[in-house]
Design a protein around this motif. Structure first.
Motif, PDB file in Angstrom:
ATOM      1  N   GLU A   1       0.840  -1.196   0.000  1.00 41.00           N
ATOM      2  CA  GLU A   1       0.000   0.000   0.000  1.00 41.00           C
ATOM      3  C   GLU A   1       0.875   1.246   0.000  1.00 41.00           C
ATOM      4  OE1 GLU A   1      -3.293   0.143  -0.425  1.00 41.00           O
ATOM      5  OE2 GLU A   1      -3.117  -2.017  -0.738  1.00 41.00           O
ATOM      6  N   VAL A   2       0.351   2.312  -0.549  1.00 40.82           N
ATOM      7  CA  VAL A   2       1.127   3.532  -0.735  1.00 40.82           C
ATOM      8  C   VAL A   2       1.709   4.031   0.583  1.00 40.82           C
ATOM      9  CG1 VAL A   2       0.937   5.983  -1.292  1.00 40.82           C
ATOM     10  CG2 VAL A   2      -0.031   4.273  -2.841  1.00 40.82           C
ATOM     11  N   ASP A   3       0.905   4.090   1.627  1.00 40.27           N
ATOM     12  CA  ASP A   3       1.392   4.631   2.897  1.00 40.27           C
ATOM     13  C   ASP A   3       2.500   3.772   3.480  1.00 40.27           C
ATOM     14  OD1 ASP A   3      -0.468   6.599   2.581  1.00 40.27           O
ATOM     15  OD2 ASP A   3      -1.865   5.856   4.110  1.00 40.27           O
ATOM     16  N   VAL A   4       2.376   2.456   3.347  1.00 37.02           N
ATOM     17  CA  VAL A   4       3.401   1.542   3.863  1.00 37.02           C
ATOM     18  C   VAL A   4       4.696   1.712   3.064  1.00 37.02           C
ATOM     19  CG1 VAL A   4       4.020  -0.890   4.166  1.00 37.02           C
ATOM     20  CG2 VAL A   4       1.692  -0.104   4.674  1.00 37.02           C
ATOM     21  N   LEU A   5       4.581   1.803   1.759  1.00 43.80           N
ATOM     22  CA  LEU A   5       5.746   1.961   0.891  1.00 43.80           C
ATOM     23  C   LEU A   5       6.486   3.259   1.198  1.00 43.80           C
ATOM     24  CD1 LEU A   5       7.436   1.035  -1.543  1.00 43.80           C
ATOM     25  CD2 LEU A   5       5.739   2.140  -3.027  1.00 43.80           C
ATOM     26  N   PHE A   6       5.747   4.361   1.267  1.00 43.48           N
ATOM     27  CA  PHE A   6       6.403   5.642   1.502  1.00 43.48           C
ATOM     28  C   PHE A   6       6.909   5.787   2.934  1.00 43.48           C
ATOM     29  CE2 PHE A   6       4.944   6.770  -2.645  1.00 43.48           C
ATOM     30  CZ  PHE A   6       5.837   7.738  -3.062  1.00 43.48           C
ATOM     31  N   ALA A   7       6.307   5.085   3.868  1.00 47.47           N
ATOM     32  CA  ALA A   7       6.840   5.084   5.228  1.00 47.47           C
ATOM     33  C   ALA A   7       8.238   4.469   5.248  1.00 47.47           C
ATOM     34  CB  ALA A   7       5.905   4.325   6.163  1.00 47.47           C
ATOM     35  N   GLN A   8       8.429   3.389   4.467  1.00 48.14           N
ATOM     36  CA  GLN A   8       9.758   2.769   4.398  1.00 48.14           C
ATOM     37  C   GLN A   8      10.746   3.694   3.690  1.00 48.14           C
ATOM     38  OE1 GLN A   8      10.792  -0.318   5.765  1.00 48.14           O
ATOM     39  NE2 GLN A   8      12.723   0.716   5.315  1.00 48.14           N
TER      40      GLN A   8
ATOM     41  N   TRP B   1       8.834  14.286   0.263  1.00 44.22           N
ATOM     42  CA  TRP B   1       7.707  14.904   0.975  1.00 44.22           C
ATOM     43  C   TRP B   1       6.790  15.626  -0.016  1.00 44.22           C
ATOM     44  CZ3 TRP B   1       4.932  19.211   1.936  1.00 44.22           C
ATOM     45  CH2 TRP B   1       4.128  19.221   3.071  1.00 44.22           C
ATOM     46  N   LEU B   2       7.376  16.408  -0.889  1.00 41.87           N
ATOM     47  CA  LEU B   2       6.571  17.154  -1.858  1.00 41.87           C
ATOM     48  C   LEU B   2       5.820  16.205  -2.794  1.00 41.87           C
ATOM     49  CD1 LEU B   2       9.070  20.032  -2.724  1.00 41.87           C
ATOM     50  CD2 LEU B   2       6.784  20.333  -1.731  1.00 41.87           C
ATOM     51  N   TYR B   3       6.473  15.137  -3.223  1.00 47.94           N
ATOM     52  CA  TYR B   3       5.816  14.214  -4.140  1.00 47.94           C
ATOM     53  C   TYR B   3       4.686  13.449  -3.450  1.00 47.94           C
ATOM     54  CZ  TYR B   3       4.987  10.461  -7.453  1.00 47.94           C
ATOM     55  OH  TYR B   3       4.381   9.597  -8.326  1.00 47.94           O
ATOM     56  N   TYR B   4       4.948  12.910  -2.286  1.00 46.16           N
ATOM     57  CA  TYR B   4       3.949  12.097  -1.597  1.00 46.16           C
ATOM     58  C   TYR B   4       2.745  12.933  -1.189  1.00 46.16           C
ATOM     59  CZ  TYR B   4       1.758   9.434   2.184  1.00 46.16           C
ATOM     60  OH  TYR B   4       0.844   8.794   2.990  1.00 46.16           O
ATOM     61  N   THR B   5       2.972  14.061  -0.559  1.00 46.98           N
ATOM     62  CA  THR B   5       1.839  14.871  -0.088  1.00 46.98           C
ATOM     63  C   THR B   5       1.058  15.462  -1.245  1.00 46.98           C
ATOM     64  OG1 THR B   5       3.273  16.829   0.147  1.00 46.98           O
ATOM     65  CG2 THR B   5       2.969  15.425   2.112  1.00 46.98           C
ATOM     66  N   GLY B   6       1.736  15.762  -2.349  1.00 48.42           N
ATOM     67  CA  GLY B   6       1.033  16.306  -3.508  1.00 48.42           C
ATOM     68  C   GLY B   6       0.273  15.246  -4.274  1.00 48.42           C
ATOM     69  N   THR B   7       0.932  14.143  -4.601  1.00 46.87           N
ATOM     70  CA  THR B   7       0.309  13.100  -5.410  1.00 46.87           C
ATOM     71  C   THR B   7      -0.859  12.445  -4.694  1.00 46.87           C
ATOM     72  OG1 THR B   7       2.435  12.664  -6.479  1.00 46.87           O
ATOM     73  CG2 THR B   7       0.751  10.946  -6.667  1.00 46.87           C
ATOM     74  N   TYR B   8      -0.708  12.218  -3.398  1.00 48.44           N
ATOM     75  CA  TYR B   8      -1.714  11.461  -2.644  1.00 48.44           C
ATOM     76  C   TYR B   8      -2.533  12.340  -1.698  1.00 48.44           C
ATOM     77  CZ  TYR B   8       0.859   7.592  -4.627  1.00 48.44           C
ATOM     78  OH  TYR B   8       1.456   6.729  -5.515  1.00 48.44           O
ATOM     79  N   GLU B   9      -2.361  13.657  -1.819  1.00 52.55           N
ATOM     80  CA  GLU B   9      -3.145  14.629  -1.066  1.00 52.55           C
ATOM     81  C   GLU B   9      -3.079  14.345   0.443  1.00 52.55           C
ATOM     82  OE1 GLU B   9      -7.033  14.502  -2.822  1.00 52.55           O
ATOM     83  OE2 GLU B   9      -6.398  15.625  -4.597  1.00 52.55           O
ATOM     84  N   LYS B  10      -1.859  14.286   0.948  1.00 52.55           N
ATOM     85  CA  LYS B  10      -1.608  14.032   2.357  1.00 52.55           C
ATOM     86  C   LYS B  10      -1.019  15.277   3.004  1.00 52.55           C
ATOM     87  CE  LYS B  10      -2.498   9.513   2.010  1.00 52.55           C
ATOM     88  NZ  LYS B  10      -3.501   8.760   2.783  1.00 52.55           N
ATOM     89  N   GLU B  11      -1.048  15.302   4.320  1.00 53.11           N
ATOM     90  CA  GLU B  11      -0.494  16.433   5.068  1.00 53.11           C
ATOM     91  C   GLU B  11       0.916  16.147   5.587  1.00 53.11           C
ATOM     92  OE1 GLU B  11      -1.864  19.432   5.408  1.00 53.11           O
ATOM     93  OE2 GLU B  11      -3.538  18.758   4.153  1.00 53.11           O
ATOM     94  N   GLU B  12       1.218  14.868   5.835  1.00 53.62           N
ATOM     95  CA  GLU B  12       2.507  14.499   6.395  1.00 53.62           C
ATOM     96  C   GLU B  12       3.016  13.239   5.716  1.00 53.62           C
ATOM     97  OE1 GLU B  12       1.784  14.037  10.571  1.00 53.62           O
ATOM     98  OE2 GLU B  12       1.665  16.202  10.956  1.00 53.62           O
TER      99      GLU B  12
ATOM    100  N   VAL C   1       2.719  15.400 -12.082  1.00 59.22           N
ATOM    101  CA  VAL C   1       1.902  14.414 -11.376  1.00 59.22           C
ATOM    102  C   VAL C   1       1.536  14.927  -9.988  1.00 59.22           C
ATOM    103  CG1 VAL C   1       1.920  12.118 -10.329  1.00 59.22           C
ATOM    104  CG2 VAL C   1       2.736  12.417 -12.670  1.00 59.22           C
ATOM    105  N   ARG C   2       2.508  15.393  -9.235  1.00 59.14           N
ATOM    106  CA  ARG C   2       2.233  15.791  -7.850  1.00 59.14           C
ATOM    107  C   ARG C   2       1.416  17.080  -7.767  1.00 59.14           C
ATOM    108  NH1 ARG C   2       5.792  19.625  -5.649  1.00 59.14           N
ATOM    109  NH2 ARG C   2       7.630  20.130  -6.901  1.00 59.14           N
ATOM    110  N   TRP C   3       1.518  17.917  -8.790  1.00 62.71           N
ATOM    111  CA  TRP C   3       0.688  19.131  -8.811  1.00 62.71           C
ATOM    112  C   TRP C   3      -0.705  18.856  -9.364  1.00 62.71           C
ATOM    113  CZ3 TRP C   3       5.251  21.863 -11.622  1.00 62.71           C
ATOM    114  CH2 TRP C   3       6.174  22.340 -10.681  1.00 62.71           C
ATOM    115  N   GLY C   4      -0.937  17.689  -9.937  1.00 61.05           N
ATOM    116  CA  GLY C   4      -2.210  17.401 -10.579  1.00 61.05           C
ATOM    117  C   GLY C   4      -2.382  18.136 -11.889  1.00 61.05           C
TER     118      GLY C   4
END
Length: 594
Positions: A174-181, A222-233, A529-532
């Motif tokens: 899952e995306v969150d698990v992958l990016f956490a690693q 950080w910029l890619y993950y929060t932008g692409t997946y609309e996350k805060e952290e 991609v991250r900016w949509g």
């Protein structure tokens, strides 16, 4: 054959067990295992070299930077007719006849991941005289694993997550698990590696990751993950996360303490600004008269035109290694053909070279290649007046101003038009990663290839491009800071070097600045991609005229080009079909590519 090997192995095993206890205690002198290999710092260093070696993949066509360029709105596929026909559907996000096109990228990066997993598992058994070196090596291993997983995540989205040296048939994480690693690896890398100023780094470890590279990557991730997946952290494997404030702190540490800085002249970042060519050059065109022309010979629009400005791409004026290069791939002179040698050279440069049927000269000082990554005219038209990055990054054979700066490019290319066999030709070409040539001292009037790397040059063949490939530049760090803080500070420094006045920070201004400063460096598509912004960016291109395999009789561009296949489902590349089949249903194909 396999059965014979198995029988021989069993026979050998029986022989061993029939021998005395003394024989059983003898050391195996002919094989190396993870238990016996990682004995000291030298062994770990060799293992790290093996991990770094996968980053260029195995040949240019799946080189990550090259692939990312082709996916962007600024670059077309290019190439020739039949031989490169498969790259143009990639550029247009259409299904490809080569179903396993990106198999080498997938396979090589997982090979690298397994290599660093083995290092991480076994480094504790290695004996080090210097504990700081042990931390540095472990930090590099975590950096490489995070870097490779981040690259795979950008291209393919969700991918299998393997953190041990033993791999199985793993599903996509899952995306969150992958990016956490990914985030945890980079965070640990930044903590382990010392805060050594860039101008005091050991030159023998040139090309290795540093604390500053890891901290820069945290900002990018950080910029890619929060932008692409609309996350805060950005999540971590352990408790907690990387907040925007944390990401800013990492970037500011690089800005304030790394020793990295912008060099004074933007064009000096790129090899075409090397001095040394003769002012008068003779160009031989087959079946034509000898043409004598004036060449500015590696002198550039952004420079003074005399060739006396220090060549800072290799060294700056203080004899330091390029202070703007935060992390780069280094190459050597052992690259070549067969395919297993290609990762040793910067093969991407050959792919970006000008195609020509002339054989001898394309447009000195630029040299011949395979004609990929032609440049969309929309990028050429997008630059502000006076921005030296326009002529410092591209040349346009149809533009009088560009032709004046480049000397021989326009007349030679115009003469070559009746024989030029490239596809997706727009007349605009990238200069950052273009093969180079110089006039031969032994054969006046003839040209020879020129390859440059960290202080020396030599004549060689197509496969020996050894220029560094910069993966993180300090200019990018400054622009990330502006984006994270919504301030103009970093933008202002970057614009000042480009010869432009300061402007207030806005997100559209920041997007434009990144497009112009970082063109052809493999970042543009992932920014979209991250900016949509992918859909609007490709729609804005519309339909343009190109030359596909030939020009009109009047030198015009007779063919239509448009990117029509992009959709939200296709923002990631297809998983290699061979991997999907081998997984027996465990891996699912990305949407849009079934």
């Amino acid at each position: 054959m396999n059965k014979i090997k198995i029988i021989l192995l069993l026979t050998f095993s029986v022989s061993i067990f029939s021998c005395s206890d003394e024989f059983l205690e003898q050391k195996d002198l002919f094989s190396v295992s993870s238990q016996s290999y990682y004995r000291n710092a030298k062994d770990i260093g060799e293992a790290l070299t093996g991990a770094y070696s996968v980053l260029p993949v195995e040949k240019g066509e799946t080189f990550p930077t090259l692939t990312a360029m082709v996916l962007s709105d600024d670059v077309l596929g290019g190439g020739d007719g039949a031989g490169d026909s498969w790259i143009r559907p990639v550029d247009k996000f259409e299904k490809n006849a080569r179903e396993d096109l990106f198999g080498p990228l997938w396979r090589r990066y997982y090979e690298g991941i397994l290599r660093v997993n083995s290092i991480i598992e076994n480094i504790d058994q290695a004996v080090y005289d210097d504990e700081e070196q042990a931390k540095q090596d472990l930090g590099e291993a975590h950096f490489l694993r995070g870097y490779m997983y981040f690259t795979l995540a950008q291209f393919f989205g969700k991918v299998p997550l393997i953190t041990t040296s033993v791999s199985g048939n793993e599903p996509r994480a899952e995306v969150d698990v992958l990016f956490a690693q990914i985030a945890s690896d980079m965070k640990l890398a930044a903590e382990l590696m010392p805060a050594t100023s860039s101008n005091k780094l050991d030159p023998n470890r040139e090309g290795h990751a540093t604390k500053w590279a890891a901290e820069s990557m945290i900002g990018r991730i950080w910029l890619y993950y929060t932008g692409t997946y609309e996350k805060e952290e950005l999540p971590l494997v352990e408790e907690g996360s990387i907040t925007k404030a944390n990401a800013i702190a990492y970037i500011e540490d690089v800005i304030n303490n790394s020793g990295h800085r912008l060099i004074s002249d933007f064009p000096n970042l790129w090899a075409y600004t090397a001095t040394g060519l003769k002012e008068e050059t003779l160009l031989i065109i087959p079946d034509e008269d000898t043409v004598s022309v004036k060449s500015n010979a590696f002198k550039d629009a952004g420079r003074d035109g005399t060739g006396t400005t220090p060549y800072e791409w290799i060294y700056d004026t203080n004899d330091e290694y390029n202070p703007e290069s935060v992390f780069a791939l280094n190459f050597n002179t052992f690259g070549g053909n067969p395919i297993e040698d290609l990762p040793r050279s910067n093969h991407m440069i050959l792919y970006c070279g000008l195609r020509t049927a002339l054989g001898a000269v394309a447009a000195a000082p630029h040299a011949n290649g395979w004609g990929w990554c032609t440049v969309h005219r929309a990028l050429w038209d997008d630059f502000e007046d006076g921005d030296i990055r326009k002529y410092g990054s591209m040349f346009n054979v149809e533009d009088p101003t560009s032709a004046a700066y480049e000397g021989t490019v326009a007349p030679i290319f115009q003469a070559a038009k009746p024989k030029y066999d490239g596809f997706n030709v727009t007349g605009v070409f990238n200069k950052k990663y273009m093969p180079l040539q110089q006039q031969s001292d032994d054969n006046p009037g003839q040209f020879e290839a020129l390859w440059i790397a960290r202080g020396y040059s030599f004549a060689g063949g197509d496969f020996v491009n050894i220029r560094d490939l910069m993966l993180i530049r300090f200019a990018d760090v400054l622009l990330m800071h502006s984006e994270l803080t919504a301030t103009a500070d970093g933008m202002t420094l970057v614009r000042e070097r480009a010869g432009l006045d300061p402007i207030a920070y806005t997100l559209p201004a920041l997007k434009s600045e990144r497009r112009h400063e970082l063109a052809f460096e493999g970042l543009r598509y992932f920014d979209l991609v991250r900016w949509g912004d992918c859909e609007s960016a490709f729609a804005a291109l519309g339909t343009i005229k190109v030359a596909d395999g030939g020009f009109g009789d009047d030198g015009s561009y007779p063919d239509d080009y448009a990117v029509t296949g992009w959709s939200e489902d296709k923002k990631f590349l297809p998983i290699p079909e061979s991997q999907v089949r081998l997984s027996d249903g465990v891996l699912e194909q990305n949407p849009g590519w079934e």
